[in-house]
Design a protein around this motif. Structure first.
Motif, mmCIF file in Angstrom:
data_model
loop_
_atom_site.group_PDB
_atom_site.id
_atom_site.type_symbol
_atom_site.label_atom_id
_atom_site.label_comp_id
_atom_site.label_asym_id
_atom_site.label_seq_id
_atom_site.Cartn_x
_atom_site.Cartn_y
_atom_site.Cartn_z
ATOM 1 N N THR A 81 -10.379 1.366 7.912
ATOM 2 C CA THR A 81 -9.711 2.570 8.426
ATOM 3 C C THR A 81 -10.732 3.601 8.882
ATOM 4 O OG1 THR A 81 -7.823 2.203 6.944
ATOM 5 C CG2 THR A 81 -8.093 4.413 7.859
ATOM 6 N N LYS A 82 -11.807 3.756 8.100
ATOM 7 C CA LYS A 82 -12.863 4.708 8.462
ATOM 8 C C LYS A 82 -13.526 4.286 9.763
ATOM 9 C CE LYS A 82 -17.397 6.339 6.948
ATOM 10 N NZ LYS A 82 -18.438 6.257 5.879
ATOM 11 N N TRP A 83 -13.804 2.994 9.902
ATOM 12 C CA TRP A 83 -14.457 2.512 11.121
ATOM 13 C C TRP A 83 -13.571 2.711 12.347
ATOM 14 C CZ3 TRP A 83 -16.750 -2.751 9.025
ATOM 15 C CH2 TRP A 83 -17.875 -2.468 8.244
ATOM 16 N N VAL A 84 -12.263 2.528 12.175
ATOM 17 C CA VAL A 84 -11.342 2.774 13.288
ATOM 18 C C VAL A 84 -11.447 4.229 13.735
ATOM 19 C CG1 VAL A 84 -8.914 2.915 13.957
ATOM 20 C CG2 VAL A 84 -9.732 0.919 12.700
ATOM 21 N N SER A 85 -11.540 5.132 12.763
ATOM 22 C CA SER A 85 -11.654 6.557 13.100
ATOM 23 C C SER A 85 -12.977 6.866 13.787
ATOM 24 C CB SER A 85 -11.514 7.414 11.834
ATOM 25 O OG SER A 85 -12.647 7.274 10.989
ATOM 26 N N LEU A 86 -13.970 5.997 13.584
ATOM 27 C CA LEU A 86 -15.274 6.184 14.207
ATOM 28 C C LEU A 86 -15.382 5.495 15.563
ATOM 29 C CD1 LEU A 86 -17.615 5.739 11.094
ATOM 30 C CD2 LEU A 86 -16.998 7.876 12.239
ATOM 31 N N GLY A 87 -14.295 4.806 15.954
ATOM 32 C CA GLY A 87 -14.290 4.212 17.288
ATOM 33 C C GLY A 87 -14.269 2.700 17.344
ATOM 34 N N MET A 88 -14.128 2.010 16.214
ATOM 35 C CA MET A 88 -14.063 0.558 16.260
ATOM 36 C C MET A 88 -12.838 0.129 17.066
ATOM 37 S SD MET A 88 -14.218 -2.230 13.135
ATOM 38 C CE MET A 88 -12.553 -1.902 12.550
ATOM 39 N N PRO A 89 -12.993 -0.823 17.980
ATOM 40 C CA PRO A 89 -11.875 -1.176 18.869
ATOM 41 C C PRO A 89 -10.725 -1.859 18.132
ATOM 42 C CG PRO A 89 -13.699 -2.711 19.150
ATOM 43 C CD PRO A 89 -14.211 -1.610 18.268
ATOM 44 N N VAL A 90 -9.515 -1.579 18.576
ATOM 45 C CA VAL A 90 -8.311 -2.222 18.056
ATOM 46 C C VAL A 90 -7.565 -2.833 19.235
ATOM 47 C CG1 VAL A 90 -8.130 -0.631 16.124
ATOM 48 C CG2 VAL A 90 -6.924 -0.119 18.240
ATOM 49 N N LEU A 91 -6.885 -3.930 18.960
ATOM 50 C CA LEU A 91 -6.102 -4.571 20.012
ATOM 51 C C LEU A 91 -4.758 -3.880 20.202
ATOM 52 C CD1 LEU A 91 -6.766 -8.369 19.285
ATOM 53 C CD2 LEU A 91 -7.793 -6.934 21.055
ATOM 54 N N SER A 92 -4.140 -3.533 19.072
ATOM 55 C CA SER A 92 -2.832 -2.886 19.150
ATOM 56 C C SER A 92 -2.465 -2.330 17.790
ATOM 57 C CB SER A 92 -1.756 -3.885 19.605
ATOM 58 O OG SER A 92 -1.621 -4.941 18.653
ATOM 59 N N GLY A 93 -1.385 -1.559 17.763
ATOM 60 C CA GLY A 93 -0.842 -1.086 16.496
ATOM 61 C C GLY A 93 -1.404 0.237 16.050
ATOM 62 N N GLY A 94 -1.068 0.547 14.796
ATOM 63 C CA GLY A 94 -1.540 1.775 14.202
ATOM 64 C C GLY A 94 -0.586 2.937 14.349
ATOM 65 N N GLN A 95 0.572 2.713 14.958
ATOM 66 C CA GLN A 95 1.536 3.790 15.128
ATOM 67 C C GLN A 95 2.937 3.274 14.858
ATOM 68 O OE1 GLN A 95 1.004 5.279 19.094
ATOM 69 N NE2 GLN A 95 -0.843 6.443 18.590
ATOM 70 N N ASN A 96 3.797 4.203 14.415
ATOM 71 C CA ASN A 96 5.211 3.879 14.186
ATOM 72 C C ASN A 96 5.389 2.671 13.264
ATOM 73 O OD1 ASN A 96 5.945 5.979 15.971
ATOM 74 N ND2 ASN A 96 5.726 4.598 17.728
ATOM 75 N N GLY A 97 4.544 2.587 12.260
ATOM 76 C CA GLY A 97 4.685 1.523 11.276
ATOM 77 C C GLY A 97 4.192 0.170 11.721
ATOM 78 N N VAL A 98 3.621 0.062 12.918
ATOM 79 C CA VAL A 98 3.105 -1.211 13.413
ATOM 80 C C VAL A 98 1.676 -1.399 12.915
ATOM 81 C CG1 VAL A 98 2.569 -2.584 15.461
ATOM 82 C CG2 VAL A 98 4.545 -1.031 15.461
ATOM 83 N N SER A 99 1.400 -2.565 12.348
ATOM 84 C CA SER A 99 0.079 -2.818 11.781
ATOM 85 C C SER A 99 -0.971 -2.936 12.877
ATOM 86 C CB SER A 99 0.095 -4.115 10.956
ATOM 87 O OG SER A 99 1.005 -4.021 9.880
ATOM 88 N N TYR A 100 -2.197 -2.580 12.513
ATOM 89 C CA TYR A 100 -3.314 -2.754 13.435
ATOM 90 C C TYR A 100 -3.566 -4.246 13.658
ATOM 91 C CZ TYR A 100 -4.913 2.123 13.296
ATOM 92 O OH TYR A 100 -5.025 3.485 13.434
ATOM 93 N N GLU A 101 -4.038 -4.577 14.858
ATOM 94 C CA GLU A 101 -4.523 -5.914 15.160
ATOM 95 C C GLU A 101 -5.925 -5.770 15.749
ATOM 96 O OE1 GLU A 101 -1.668 -7.832 17.715
ATOM 97 O OE2 GLU A 101 -0.591 -8.669 15.987
ATOM 98 N N PHE A 102 -6.816 -6.649 15.296
ATOM 99 C CA PHE A 102 -8.216 -6.545 15.692
ATOM 100 C C PHE A 102 -8.718 -7.858 16.268
ATOM 101 C CE2 PHE A 102 -7.472 -3.776 12.048
ATOM 102 C CZ PHE A 102 -8.025 -2.573 12.445
ATOM 103 N N SER A 103 -9.704 -7.753 17.140
ATOM 104 C CA SER A 103 -10.452 -8.907 17.616
ATOM 105 C C SER A 103 -11.724 -9.019 16.787
ATOM 106 C CB SER A 103 -10.812 -8.760 19.102
ATOM 107 O OG SER A 103 -11.866 -9.657 19.452
#
Length: 220
Positions: free
Chosen positions: A47-69
């Protein structure tokens, strides 16, 4: 996608940081738990890395889980670590340049040298140099730059251990997020204290260090 765009707008090619041998990525997205397991860190760190700019494929809003490459996140993490190392190396270089620009003497040394003539000071310096050279050849002294290089290598290992200790404790002992944060703060404090002691130890440019002596007893 073979590139990712970093927070500063620059583009990073994934080929620069390929996955380690034996690690495959068929493009299947990973969730936060899976990515944390892959990197051996906690979900809080992801979660901290995402806030620092780690790329995400999708998600993270409205209860949808993050997806990562996995490939993208690995390249981002390696690039970040290289950047942090480069920043540290530059800071060390600037500190070394500043140290060379000033000859640090404590009050007692400054007072003693003020009472010496130029010829006395030259003779004393030559005698001190030869004495230190003999002691170094005997193994009683070690060059500060050599000792610093060794301690820097040790500190990198120590610093990495301090950084990952809270994640290890969380996964191994199931401690609470509040306890993780307290442990992280303590590890950061300890790491800073050790770094400050190392910097203080080598604050005198060109010094040689007597093995087994304490700080404050170092010959100049």
């Amino acid at each position: 996608m073979n590139t990712i765009t970093l927070d500063d707008g620059s583009v990073l090619g994934l080929a620069r940081y390929p996955l380690p041998d034996g690690v495959e990525d068929d493009g299947t997205p990973l969730n936060r738990v899976q990515l944390a397991r892959a990197f051996g860190v906690s979900e809080n760190t992801i979660t901290k890395w995402v806030s620092l700019g780690m790329p995400v494929l999708s998600g993270g809003q409205n209860g949808v889980s993050y997806e990562f490459s996995l490939r993208q996140c690995y390249a981002w993490r390696q690039h970040r670590e290289d950047r942090l190392q480069a920043t540290k190396a530059r800071g060390d270089q600037l500190a070394a340049q500043a140290a060379l620009a000033f000859r640090n003497l404590d009050d007692d040394q400054a007072e003693e040298e003020a009472a010496l003539t130029a010829d006395d000071l030259r003779k004393w310096s030559e005698a001190e140099y030869h004495r230190n050279r003999v002691a170094e050849q005997r193994g009683d002294l070690v060059r500060a730059d050599r000792m610093r290089a060794a301690l820097d290598d040790i500190f990198v290992t120590f610093g990495s251990a301090m950084e990952t200790l809270p994640d290890f404790a969380e996964m191994e002992f199931s401690i609470s997020p509040d306890q993780v944060e307290k442990l992280k703060n303590r590890c950061d404090q300890t790491r800073d204290e050790v770094r400050q002691k190392i910097e203080a130890l080598f604050s005198r440019p060109g010094a040689v260090i007597a093995l087994g002596t304490r700080q404050g007893e170092l010959p100049v």
